[in-house]
Design an enzyme around this catalytic site. Structure first.
Site, PDB file in Angstrom:
ATOM      1  N   GLU A  39      22.229 -38.999  -9.527  1.00 24.62           N
ATOM      2  CA  GLU A  39      21.020 -38.184  -9.547  1.00 24.62           C
ATOM      3  C   GLU A  39      20.235 -38.456  -8.262  1.00 24.62           C
ATOM      4  OE1 GLU A  39      17.783 -39.146 -12.400  1.00 24.62           O
ATOM      5  OE2 GLU A  39      17.957 -37.041 -12.948  1.00 24.62           O
ATOM      6  N   GLU A  45      15.119 -40.917 -22.287  1.00 27.74           N
ATOM      7  CA  GLU A  45      15.548 -39.709 -21.573  1.00 27.74           C
ATOM      8  C   GLU A  45      15.636 -40.086 -20.103  1.00 27.74           C
ATOM      9  OE1 GLU A  45      15.778 -37.127 -19.284  1.00 27.74           O
ATOM     10  OE2 GLU A  45      13.859 -36.229 -19.819  1.00 27.74           O
ATOM     11  N   LYS A  85       1.426 -44.810 -21.221  1.00 20.81           N
ATOM     12  CA  LYS A  85       1.412 -45.399 -19.874  1.00 20.81           C
ATOM     13  C   LYS A  85       1.989 -44.350 -18.927  1.00 20.81           C
ATOM     14  CE  LYS A  85       3.067 -47.345 -16.734  1.00 20.81           C
ATOM     15  NZ  LYS A  85       3.018 -46.761 -15.384  1.00 20.81           N
ATOM     16  N   GLY A  98      14.933 -47.577 -17.939  1.00 20.60           N
ATOM     17  CA  GLY A  98      15.172 -47.306 -19.357  1.00 20.60           C
ATOM     18  C   GLY A  98      15.870 -48.483 -20.032  1.00 20.60           C
ATOM     19  N   GLY A 137      12.519 -41.556 -17.634  1.00 19.87           N
ATOM     20  CA  GLY A 137      12.533 -42.088 -16.268  1.00 19.87           C
ATOM     21  C   GLY A 137      13.945 -42.443 -15.853  1.00 19.87           C
ATOM     22  N   SER A 138      14.079 -43.491 -15.046  1.00 24.34           N
ATOM     23  CA  SER A 138      15.387 -43.820 -14.468  1.00 24.34           C
ATOM     24  C   SER A 138      16.229 -44.650 -15.441  1.00 24.34           C
ATOM     25  CB  SER A 138      15.183 -44.611 -13.180  1.00 24.34           C
ATOM     26  OG  SER A 138      14.518 -45.820 -13.465  1.00 24.34           O
ATOM     27  N   CYS A 173      14.511 -33.841 -14.463  1.00 24.49           N
ATOM     28  CA  CYS A 173      15.627 -34.555 -15.103  1.00 24.49           C
ATOM     29  C   CYS A 173      16.770 -33.609 -15.407  1.00 24.49           C
ATOM     30  CB  CYS A 173      15.158 -35.273 -16.354  1.00 24.49           C
ATOM     31  SG  CYS A 173      13.980 -34.336 -17.321  1.00 24.49           S
TER      32      CYS A 173
HETATM   33  P1  NAD Z   1      10.942 -45.335 -13.244  1.00 29.75           P
HETATM   34  O1  NAD Z   1      11.970 -45.106 -14.286  1.00 29.75           O
HETATM   35  O2  NAD Z   1      10.858 -46.702 -12.678  1.00 29.75           O
HETATM   36  O3  NAD Z   1       9.481 -44.960 -13.822  1.00 29.75           O
HETATM   37  C1  NAD Z   1       9.263 -44.169 -14.968  1.00 29.75           C
HETATM   38  C2  NAD Z   1       8.117 -44.749 -15.764  1.00 29.75           C
HETATM   39  O4  NAD Z   1       8.462 -46.072 -16.170  1.00 29.75           O
HETATM   40  C3  NAD Z   1       6.803 -44.900 -14.980  1.00 29.75           C
HETATM   41  O5  NAD Z   1       5.702 -44.676 -15.835  1.00 29.75           O
HETATM   42  C4  NAD Z   1       6.818 -46.353 -14.575  1.00 29.75           C
HETATM   43  O6  NAD Z   1       5.528 -46.873 -14.353  1.00 29.75           O
HETATM   44  C5  NAD Z   1       7.449 -46.999 -15.781  1.00 29.75           C
HETATM   45  N1  NAD Z   1       8.081 -48.296 -15.539  1.00 29.75           N
HETATM   46  C6  NAD Z   1       8.613 -48.772 -14.388  1.00 29.75           C
HETATM   47  N2  NAD Z   1       9.091 -50.019 -14.572  1.00 29.75           N
HETATM   48  C7  NAD Z   1       8.869 -50.337 -15.864  1.00 29.75           C
HETATM   49  C8  NAD Z   1       9.145 -51.476 -16.661  1.00 29.75           C
HETATM   50  N3  NAD Z   1       9.758 -52.561 -16.173  1.00 29.75           N
HETATM   51  N4  NAD Z   1       8.790 -51.461 -17.962  1.00 29.75           N
HETATM   52  C9  NAD Z   1       8.186 -50.373 -18.496  1.00 29.75           C
HETATM   53  N5  NAD Z   1       7.890 -49.273 -17.791  1.00 29.75           N
HETATM   54  C10 NAD Z   1       8.227 -49.246 -16.488  1.00 29.75           C
HETATM   55  O7  NAD Z   1      11.170 -44.244 -12.136  1.00 29.75           O
HETATM   56  P2  NAD Z   1      10.690 -44.238 -10.597  1.00 29.75           P
HETATM   57  O8  NAD Z   1      10.859 -45.589 -10.002  1.00 29.75           O
HETATM   58  O9  NAD Z   1       9.361 -43.615 -10.540  1.00 29.75           O
HETATM   59  O10 NAD Z   1      11.760 -43.245  -9.965  1.00 29.75           O
HETATM   60  C11 NAD Z   1      13.040 -43.734  -9.608  1.00 29.75           C
HETATM   61  C12 NAD Z   1      14.108 -42.727  -9.937  1.00 29.75           C
HETATM   62  O11 NAD Z   1      14.141 -42.485 -11.345  1.00 29.75           O
HETATM   63  C13 NAD Z   1      13.884 -41.350  -9.356  1.00 29.75           C
HETATM   64  O12 NAD Z   1      14.302 -41.273  -8.043  1.00 29.75           O
HETATM   65  C14 NAD Z   1      14.710 -40.497 -10.287  1.00 29.75           C
HETATM   66  O13 NAD Z   1      16.056 -40.515  -9.916  1.00 29.75           O
HETATM   67  C15 NAD Z   1      14.556 -41.172 -11.612  1.00 29.75           C
HETATM   68  N6  NAD Z   1      13.522 -40.509 -12.452  1.00 29.75           N
HETATM   69  C16 NAD Z   1      13.947 -39.751 -13.493  1.00 29.75           C
HETATM   70  C17 NAD Z   1      13.002 -39.091 -14.267  1.00 29.75           C
HETATM   71  C18 NAD Z   1      13.413 -38.222 -15.417  1.00 29.75           C
HETATM   72  O14 NAD Z   1      12.672 -37.310 -15.788  1.00 29.75           O
HETATM   73  N7  NAD Z   1      14.533 -38.481 -16.061  1.00 29.75           N
HETATM   74  C19 NAD Z   1      11.651 -39.187 -13.991  1.00 29.75           C
HETATM   75  C20 NAD Z   1      11.234 -40.010 -12.931  1.00 29.75           C
HETATM   76  C21 NAD Z   1      12.199 -40.653 -12.185  1.00 29.75           C
END
Ligand code: NAD
Length: 491
Positions: free
Chosen positions: A393, A260, A185, A243, A238-239, A294
């Site tokens: 972050e 991560e 995804k 996570g 992701g965030s 990240c």
């Molecule tokens: P997010 O964590 O919400 O999204 C990351 C992934 O998770 C995306 O594919 C998203 O579609 C998916 N996702 C979102 N909600 C979900 C859920 N309930 N269940 C399963 N999957 C889900 O990140 P974001 O909203 O795009 O960004 C927000 C903040 O997160 C950024 O500002 C940054 O600080 C951080 N971030 C960190 C990384 C990293 O590499 N560690 C990457 C992206 C964002």
């Protein structure tokens, strides 16, 4: 300007598939804020279809486990497929880089490096596939005990928007090499490159269902994937908040998770460091991908006796940095989305309201479209270590500088956030290098270098708020297998 297809379907069973709802989501070009394509909006029913396709590839249709075309493929054959895929990615590097650059806003040179890293992941894991094995264990007389490394089965991969190709490579490359079938995804803000990469996987010889890509919203398709009982392992980048949600959903069906979750990674500069060598690395660690990394080196901790000198040298560099449209290939592109831009603005407004010292700021070039999501890089000096700007972050091109008086204070500051992903250490003192490498609370420590984003061979992952589990390197192969102990009594 690159032309891409206007509407992109899901990729299931080596085929393009429309979502049950028939709905789409807009794809926005961060460089000018315009919609230039549509992606399919998958929901739970589409995720279920993808998981069932992966299950068929792994288990087949009968009752014997792991008897599907991918489940029974020899390790050497899995390796060959991955290496052919690596070659195809190399052959399509320019096209993939152009797609990634337009979709994420990252400058072309950085997108090219991502495509190269993706090929390198498949080359690395393709080579490793048939070198992953268990052990024999000395046990009691009359016994032979051995361990088998077996794939989980069907693995889920939730990918963020910052490095779609690289994070896909490290996660899916290792999972497929270990023998799993995958459901991916990608992030709603950036998935076009992965749809193309999946097609190349089919060309390389992946059987139908071994790799499926479902695009859609996190709260819908992502949540459905984490909750799906047919998923045997989830890897998420992701965030921290998302996570946690993913881990909770996975826990409901006892599904192991690798998380991560980013960081607030420090770079420590001691007075005895080779400062000229450190400077370009310090700047790149926060400017690369406009700070949306990240492992960005978002804090620089500087020994007091060289603090003004180093901040002055950093300021000179920051003042000369230019942000502009991705295709102009400058130091920085735009941020990925209006939402991310707003997030960075909110942090910077807080810095201004709190009277922080804006020691330097780069520029957004004059001809950058006004509707693009630009942010010039900012150097903040003397940021109090407890300030939110030094603790959280930001995920933008903002570097926070803080001074320290001695080694003990340097370590306390470096370890003084809830995160623990990466740390950089700049000193010529060999004993200090080793001492601090042990004392720094991080999954990776770089001494006199820094590896934001790179290092296919190097195990990577965090502690604390940065998550748990390891990706990259050979270590990731262990994460994508489960260990079975077989004890034979033969007398
Ligand atoms: P997010 O964590 O919400 O999204 C990351 C992934 O998770 C995306 O594919 C998203 O579609 C998916 N996702 C979102 N909600 C979900 C859920 N309930 N269940 C399963 N999957 C889900 O990140 P974001 O909203 O795009 O960004 C927000 C903040 O997160 C950024 O500002 C940054 O600080 C951080 N971030 C960190 C990384 C990293 O590499 N560690 C990457 C992206 C964002």
């Amino acid at each position: 300007m690159l032309q891409v297809a206007e509407r992109h379907a899901l990729f299931i069973d080596n085929d393009t598939v429309e979502p049950v709802s028939g709905e789409s989501l807009p794809v926005v070009d961060p460089s000018d804020g315009r919609v230039f394509a549509q992606i399919a909006r998958a929901a739970a029913a589409d995720v279920d279809r993808a998981v069932r396709a992966a299950r068929r590839a792994y288990d087949g249709a009968g009752t014997e486990p792991a008897a599907g075309p991918w489940g029974r493929a020899d390790a050497s054959e899995r390796g060959r497929v991955l290496r052919r895929w690596a070659d195809l990615i190399d052959a399509h590097r320019e096209a993939l880089a152009a797609i990634e650059s337009r979709d994420t806003g990252k400058p072309l040179t950085q997108a090219r490096a991502d495509a190269q890293a993706l090929a390198r992941y498949f080359e690395f894991y393709g080579g490793a596939a048939d070198k992953l094995h268990g052990q024999t264990i000395p046990y009691r007389h009359g016994y032979t005990v051995l361990t088998l490394r077996e794939p989980h089965g069907v693995t889920g991969h939730i990918i963020p928007w910052n490095y779609p190709m690289q994070i896909f490579g490290r996660s899916v490359g290792a999972a497929l090499a270990a023998g799993n079938a995958c459901v991916v995804k990608p992030a709603e803000d950036a998935c076009l490159s992965l749809l193309r990469v999946a097609q190349l996987g089919a060309e390389a010889g992946l059987p139908a269902g071994a790799l499926n890509v479902v695009t859609g919203l996190g709260g819908e398709a992502g949540q459905a994937l984490a909750e799906h009982r047919g998923i045997d392992h989830i890897s998420f980048t992701g965030s921290p908040d998302t996570g946690r949600r993913v881990a909770q959903a996975a826990a409901a069906h006892h599904c192991p998770v690798t998380l991560e979750l980013g960081g607030k990674s420090p770079q420590l500069v001691f007075a005895d460091a080779d400062i000229e060598a450190a400077l370009p690395v310090l700047v790149n660690a926060i400017v690369q991908n406009a700070g949306q990394t990240c492992s960005a080196g978002s804090r620089v901790l500087i020994e007091a006796s060289v603090y003004h000198q180093v901040v002055g040298m950093l300021a000179d560099r920051f003042n000369s940095l230019r942000a502009g449209p991705a295709h102009d290939d400058l130091d920085l592109g735009p941020l990925v989305s209006r939402r991310q831009q707003q997030r960075v603005w909110d942090f910077l407004s807080e810095a201004q309201a709190g009277g922080l010292d804006f020691a330097a700021q780069g520029v957004v070039v004059d001809d950058a479209p006004a509707e693009g999501f630009y942010q010039a890089p900012v150097l903040l000096a003397d940021v109090p270590p407890t300030h939110r700007l030094a603790q959280e972050e930001i995920f933008g091109p903002v570097l926070a500088a803080t001074r320290f008086e001695n080694e003990a204070q340097a370590v306390a500051l470096a370890n003084g956030t809830p995160y623990g992903l990466v740390a950089g250490l700049w000193t010529r003192d060999g004993a200090r290098q080793l001492r601090l490498a042990r004392q720094l609370r991080a999954g990776q420590v770089f001494v006199n270098n820094y590896g934001a984003g790179g290092g296919v061979e190097l195990p990577f992952g965090g502690i604390g708020r940065s998550g748990y589990g390891r990706e990259k390197g050979f270590e990731a192969l262990y994460a994508f297998t489960t260990l079975k102990t077989v004890a034979l009594r033969h007398g």
